[in-house]
Enzyme design. Structure first.
Site, PDB file in Angstrom:
ATOM      1  N   GLY A   8       0.838  -1.203   0.000  1.00  0.00           N
ATOM      2  CA  GLY A   8       0.000   0.000   0.000  1.00  0.00           C
ATOM      3  C   GLY A   8       0.870   1.248   0.000  1.00  0.00           C
ATOM      4  N   GLN A  12      -2.076   7.307   1.501  1.00  0.00           N
ATOM      5  CA  GLN A  12      -1.752   8.534   2.245  1.00  0.00           C
ATOM      6  C   GLN A  12      -0.522   8.339   3.140  1.00  0.00           C
ATOM      7  OE1 GLN A  12      -4.456   9.689   5.380  1.00  0.00           O
ATOM      8  NE2 GLN A  12      -3.706  11.790   5.436  1.00  0.00           N
ATOM      9  N   ILE A  34      -0.691  -1.896  -6.199  1.00  0.00           N
ATOM     10  CA  ILE A  34      -1.602  -2.701  -7.031  1.00  0.00           C
ATOM     11  C   ILE A  34      -1.853  -1.964  -8.345  1.00  0.00           C
ATOM     12  CG2 ILE A  34      -2.719  -3.974  -5.160  1.00  0.00           C
ATOM     13  CD1 ILE A  34      -5.023  -1.965  -5.270  1.00  0.00           C
ATOM     14  N   ILE A  54      -2.419  -7.643  -1.648  1.00  0.00           N
ATOM     15  CA  ILE A  54      -2.439  -8.265  -0.318  1.00  0.00           C
ATOM     16  C   ILE A  54      -3.349  -9.493  -0.268  1.00  0.00           C
ATOM     17  CG2 ILE A  54      -4.347  -6.895   0.641  1.00  0.00           C
ATOM     18  CD1 ILE A  54      -2.634  -6.733   3.256  1.00  0.00           C
ATOM     19  N   TYR A 142     -14.938  -1.034   9.401  1.00  0.00           N
ATOM     20  CA  TYR A 142     -13.553  -0.562   9.570  1.00  0.00           C
ATOM     21  C   TYR A 142     -13.049  -0.927  10.958  1.00  0.00           C
ATOM     22  CZ  TYR A 142      -9.610   2.729   9.697  1.00  0.00           C
ATOM     23  OH  TYR A 142      -8.358   3.307   9.800  1.00  0.00           O
TER      24      TYR A 142
HETATM   25  C1  VAH Z   1     -10.502   7.322   8.760  1.00  0.00           C
HETATM   26  N1  VAH Z   1      -8.386   8.513   8.503  1.00  0.00           N
HETATM   27  O1  VAH Z   1     -11.012   8.421   8.932  1.00  0.00           O
HETATM   28  C2  VAH Z   1      -8.977   7.231   8.934  1.00  0.00           C
HETATM   29  C3  VAH Z   1      -8.592   6.987  10.367  1.00  0.00           C
HETATM   30  C4  VAH Z   1      -8.999   7.515  12.783  1.00  0.00           C
HETATM   31  C5  VAH Z   1      -9.327   7.840  11.350  1.00  0.00           C
HETATM   32  O2  VAH Z   1      -8.695   5.652  10.717  1.00  0.00           O
HETATM   33  O3  VAH Z   1     -11.107   6.314   8.481  1.00  0.00           O
END
Ligand code: VAH
Length: 320
Positions: A8, A12, A34, A54, A142
């Site tokens: 990756g 960012q 990738i 990955i 996430y």
């Molecule tokens: C997001 N920049 O906003 C990421 C990060 C804590 C924020 O994990 O998903």
């Protein structure tokens, strides 16, 4: 001589981390990417680059073997807002992908850094000065992949002795590669609007406090942790780290110190707002400070000054 693979490398964090590692180490610092997210410019010209998907364990192993990789920085992930739109892909990259990385690391005896996030916390976690060891009960995909990532990385350390380490990054602010689909992206976008003399439309409500960090400090945290004496580490996956906590009003007022005519309005994005509301207001990063001497260098005002001067140079506009 230290050989490192960054998976990756064009994201960012990866863009800047790869260049920083190439400055520090004289081995093979391999930019993994990738198709469709190829390295360019300095990232392409200053060291080796290889396709590393990955989700393809064999591809990871081939590159690790070819360059005799000792440390893998695994930065492949879908950020919080995008992960809610593509939860299956987020799991595939964040969990199935991590499993591939850890299996290769076990076979080739590599150390592994996989960023975690304040996204591991949910609404039933203490919001202020969130402790290092507390409830990790997120309600986002996430967050689920980040908690799973912490647990799987600790398992590979305890069960197989793989040297896994990570930090819970807050929102990261940088002026090179833009973030992609995060809840904290507003704290990057606001600087671009300010430097372009545009009115900023903020997607996060006033009063929404989140931990944040300038990218130079994030790079320092990742590298310093991976270089830390393992005998001092009580924790591994993952350390709370932070540098500042602010809401949109605070960063807006700080930017207006340098661009007085800058204006902002709110148009709250419900998805991002609901995610932000579930995250801490501030973290307690005492363990990182005690176990590997973590100490951020940038506060909000220092970050604003550096961001505005670097963006001015990049976008070639003259400040009013
Ligand atoms: C997001 N920049 O906003 C990421 C990060 C804590 C924020 O994990 O998903």
């Amino acid at each position: 001589m230290k050989n490192v693979l960054i998976i990756g490398s064009t994201g960012q964090i990866g863009t800047e981390l790869t260049l920083e590692l190439r400055k520090r180490y004289n081995g093979n610092i391999v930019a993994g990417y990738i198709p469709g997210a190829e390295p360019a410019g300095e990232l392409l010209e200053t060291g080796p680059a290889e396709i590393v998907d990955i989700t393809n364990g064999e591809q990871i192993a081939d590159v690790v073997s070819k360059y005799k990789i000792e440390t893998i920085y695994n930065l492949a992930a879908l950020l919080s807002a995008v992960a809610e739109i593509k939860p299956q892909l987020a799991w595939k990259v964040g969990m199935d992908g991590l499993f591939n990385v850890l299996e290769v690391a076990r076979q080739y005896k590599c150390a592994v850094f996989t960023p975690s996030s304040i996204g591991v916390f949910g609404n039933n976690t203490p919001k202020d000065k969130t402790p290092q060891d507390t409830i990790r009960n997120p309600r986002t995909m996430y967050g689920v992949t980040k908690v799973g990532g912490e647990l799987l990385s600790d398992y590979y350390y305890i069960r197989f002795g793989v040297d896994t380490r990570s930090v819970r990054f807050p929102g990261l602010i940088s002026y090179t590669a833009p973030p992609g689909g995060g809840t904290t992206d507003y704290a990057v976008d606001i600087y671009y609007s300010a430097i372009r003399n545009e009115r900023f439309v903020c997607p996060i409500a006033a009063g929404t406090f989140m931990d944040m960090m300038y990218m130079p400090d994030a790079l320092k945290a990742a590298i310093q942790l991976m270089e830390a004496d393992p005998a001092r580490l009580v924790h591994r996956n993952a350390f709370n780290v932070t540098a500042m906590s602010f809401d949109p009003e605070i960063i807006y007022k700080n930017i207006r110190k340098y661009i007085p005519g800058f204006t902002m309005e709110y148009n709250v994005d419900q998805l991002r707002q609901s995610i932000a509301d579930s995250w801490p207001n501030s973290l307690d990063d005492t363990c990182a400070r005690e176990e590997w001497d973590w100490q951020p260098a940038y506060d909000l005002d220092m970050m604003t000054q550096d961001m505005l001067s670097k963006l001015k140079a990049r976008i070639q506009v003259t400040l009013p």
